[in-house]
Design a protein around this motif. Structure first.
Motif, mmCIF file in Angstrom:
data_model
loop_
_atom_site.group_PDB
_atom_site.id
_atom_site.type_symbol
_atom_site.label_atom_id
_atom_site.label_comp_id
_atom_site.label_asym_id
_atom_site.label_seq_id
_atom_site.Cartn_x
_atom_site.Cartn_y
_atom_site.Cartn_z
ATOM 1 N N LEU A 77 0.822 -1.208 0.000
ATOM 2 C CA LEU A 77 0.000 0.000 0.000
ATOM 3 C C LEU A 77 0.858 1.261 0.000
ATOM 4 O O LEU A 77 0.575 2.213 -0.737
ATOM 5 N N SER A 78 1.901 1.287 0.791
ATOM 6 C CA SER A 78 2.754 2.473 0.838
ATOM 7 C C SER A 78 3.506 2.673 -0.474
ATOM 8 O O SER A 78 3.734 3.808 -0.899
ATOM 9 N N VAL A 79 3.861 1.577 -1.140
ATOM 10 C CA VAL A 79 4.498 1.690 -2.455
ATOM 11 C C VAL A 79 3.525 2.304 -3.455
ATOM 12 O O VAL A 79 3.885 3.190 -4.228
ATOM 13 N N PHE A 80 2.287 1.854 -3.426
ATOM 14 C CA PHE A 80 1.283 2.393 -4.348
ATOM 15 C C PHE A 80 1.057 3.883 -4.115
ATOM 16 O O PHE A 80 1.019 4.676 -5.066
ATOM 17 N N ILE A 81 0.923 4.283 -2.856
ATOM 18 C CA ILE A 81 0.706 5.701 -2.542
ATOM 19 C C ILE A 81 1.909 6.542 -2.957
ATOM 20 O O ILE A 81 1.762 7.640 -3.510
ATOM 21 N N SER A 82 3.107 6.036 -2.725
ATOM 22 C CA SER A 82 4.316 6.753 -3.133
ATOM 23 C C SER A 82 4.402 6.901 -4.646
ATOM 24 O O SER A 82 4.789 7.950 -5.158
ATOM 25 N N LEU A 83 4.043 5.842 -5.360
ATOM 26 C CA LEU A 83 4.061 5.917 -6.823
ATOM 27 C C LEU A 83 3.050 6.931 -7.344
ATOM 28 O O LEU A 83 3.349 7.694 -8.276
ATOM 29 N N VAL A 84 1.875 6.969 -6.758
ATOM 30 C CA VAL A 84 0.861 7.948 -7.174
ATOM 31 C C VAL A 84 1.334 9.365 -6.887
ATOM 32 O O VAL A 84 1.229 10.263 -7.737
ATOM 33 N N ALA A 85 1.880 9.592 -5.694
ATOM 34 C CA ALA A 85 2.352 10.929 -5.323
ATOM 35 C C ALA A 85 3.487 11.382 -6.237
ATOM 36 O O ALA A 85 3.496 12.528 -6.712
ATOM 37 N N LEU A 86 4.437 10.509 -6.518
ATOM 38 C CA LEU A 86 5.556 10.880 -7.391
ATOM 39 C C LEU A 86 5.113 11.105 -8.830
ATOM 40 O O LEU A 86 5.591 12.031 -9.495
ATOM 41 N N THR A 87 4.194 10.273 -9.313
ATOM 42 C CA THR A 87 3.715 10.453 -10.687
ATOM 43 C C THR A 87 2.955 11.760 -10.839
ATOM 44 O O THR A 87 3.164 12.510 -11.808
ATOM 45 N N LEU A 88 2.081 12.067 -9.889
ATOM 46 C CA LEU A 88 1.349 13.334 -9.960
ATOM 47 C C LEU A 88 2.277 14.527 -9.796
ATOM 48 O O LEU A 88 2.136 15.535 -10.494
#
Length: 127
Positions: A77-88
């Motif tokens: 879950l933390s990997v997914f949230i980090s990926l979303v934050a970095l992509t945005l």
């Protein structure tokens, strides 16, 4: 393996300082796009490192490290949230390069943008 946990955060923090310095140099040398380009490159490097960490985590490994008595853990879950934050954040940075080409205060904008994304991408690790 635990060093990989903090590397994207380190890139974002270092990138915020470097993009601020490049923004100040833009004012001196009358160059365009220095701060935005540097910020975008640091976002890109942090995203590549985070994707590499995501592959490690999604293959079944949970990464942990301790900083000052605080346990930081990276799960799916933390990997997914980090990926979303970095992509945005990277998308906003790319859009802002051209949109803000004539605005003053770009050095502060990219500094604050990178610090905000670093906080968003890492806030889920504190447990």
């Amino acid at each position: 393996m635990s060093d990989l946990l903090m590397l994207p955060l380190a890139f974002l923090l270092a990138g915020s300082c470097v993009s601020y310095a490049m923004g100040r140099l833009e004012l001196v040398y009358k160059k365009k796009f220095l701060a935005g380009t540097v910020a975008f490159l640091f976002f890109l490097f942090a995203l590549v490192l985070q994707v590499y960490a995501a592959v490690q985590v999604w293959s079944g490994t949970t990464m942990t490290t301790t900083i000052g008595g605080t346990l930081l853990r990276m799960d799916a879950l933390s990997v997914f949230i980090s990926l979303v934050a970095l992509t945005l954040g990277m998308t906003v940075c790319l859009y802002s390069i051209v949109y803000m080409k004539d605005d003053v205060g770009q050095e502060y904008y990219y500094l604050l943008l990178m610090l905000m994304v670093a906080g968003l991408g890492r806030s889920e690790h504190d447990r």
